[in-house]
Design a protein around this motif. Structure first.
Motif, PDB file in Angstrom:
ATOM      1  N   THR A  20       0.832  -1.204   0.000  1.00 30.60           N
ATOM      2  CA  THR A  20       0.000   0.000   0.000  1.00 30.60           C
ATOM      3  C   THR A  20       0.865   1.252   0.000  1.00 30.60           C
ATOM      4  O   THR A  20       0.617   2.189  -0.762  1.00 30.60           O
ATOM      5  N   ALA A  21       1.896   1.292   0.843  1.00 29.46           N
ATOM      6  CA  ALA A  21       2.789   2.444   0.917  1.00 29.46           C
ATOM      7  C   ALA A  21       3.564   2.616  -0.383  1.00 29.46           C
ATOM      8  O   ALA A  21       3.726   3.740  -0.878  1.00 29.46           O
ATOM      9  N   ILE A  22       4.037   1.532  -0.956  1.00 34.51           N
ATOM     10  CA  ILE A  22       4.784   1.594  -2.217  1.00 34.51           C
ATOM     11  C   ILE A  22       3.895   2.122  -3.335  1.00 34.51           C
ATOM     12  O   ILE A  22       4.290   2.990  -4.099  1.00 34.51           O
ATOM     13  N   VAL A  31       4.454   5.583  -5.538  1.00 31.99           N
ATOM     14  CA  VAL A  31       4.550   5.519  -6.993  1.00 31.99           C
ATOM     15  C   VAL A  31       3.502   6.420  -7.637  1.00 31.99           C
ATOM     16  O   VAL A  31       3.790   7.176  -8.569  1.00 31.99           O
ATOM     17  N   GLU A  32       2.272   6.359  -7.148  1.00 30.61           N
ATOM     18  CA  GLU A  32       1.209   7.201  -7.690  1.00 30.61           C
ATOM     19  C   GLU A  32       1.511   8.680  -7.482  1.00 30.61           C
ATOM     20  O   GLU A  32       1.274   9.498  -8.352  1.00 30.61           O
TER      21      GLU A  32
END
Length: 169
Positions: A10-12, A16-17
């Motif tokens: 979720t954090a990654i 990225v977004e």
């Protein structure tokens, strides 16, 4: 000592977004240009912006300038912009005339190999050794050879007049 790692998907994904987003602001009316068109025009600016890299080169000495007055900074930017315009026009003419004459190139690199797509970055140093010699009323160019004349012919326009070269028709 031992450790265990676990990826936080979720954090990654959030990072990225966040890094893949950017804002384009314009004063063009929404109906005049689509979002895709706006993005296309934005990406086309790269062609212009990449030409500004020569301003960062040590040969241009921009980093050695110190100007206090805003009016002088404006003038310097105007001169640099006009220089870039002239540079781009000369390069475009040279490449177009090379293509029209179906020549691959007339310029060689450091190892005497033809450059398939010459830029003015390679051409300008060819003109460093030209000197203007004035003896009384007679004015002549020293160091002006056949290669330099070919380059001036490819650039064409007012350059022909400046170097007193007759246009071949």
């Amino acid at each position: 000592m031992t450790t265990e790692m676990e990826e936080n998907e979720t954090a990654i994904k959030k990072i990225v977004e966040q890094k893949s987003c950017f804002i384009l602001a314009t004063n063009i009316y929404k109906k005049a240009l689509s979002l895709e068109g706006l993005l296309k025009h934005y990406k086309a600016q790269f062609e212009v912006e990449k030409e500004f890299k020569f301003l960062k080169e040590p040969l241009f000495f921009v980093s050695s300038l110190f100007i206090k007055k805003p009016s002088r900074i404006d003038i310097l930017l105007m001169v640099m912009t006009l220089s870039l315009l002239i540079y781009s026009i000369a390069q475009r003419r040279m490449k177009a005339n090379l293509k029209k004459e179906k020549k691959r190139t007339i310029i060689a690199d450091q190892i005497n190999k033809e450059i398939p797509n010459p830029t003015l970055r390679w051409v300008v140093p060819c003109f460093e050794e030209i000197n203007l010699l004035q003896q009384g009323e007679k004015i002549s160019l020293v160091g002006f050879d056949e290669l330099r004349e070919k380059i001036i012919r490819l650039i064409g326009g007012h350059a022909l007049h400046l170097y007193k070269i007759q246009k071949v028709t």
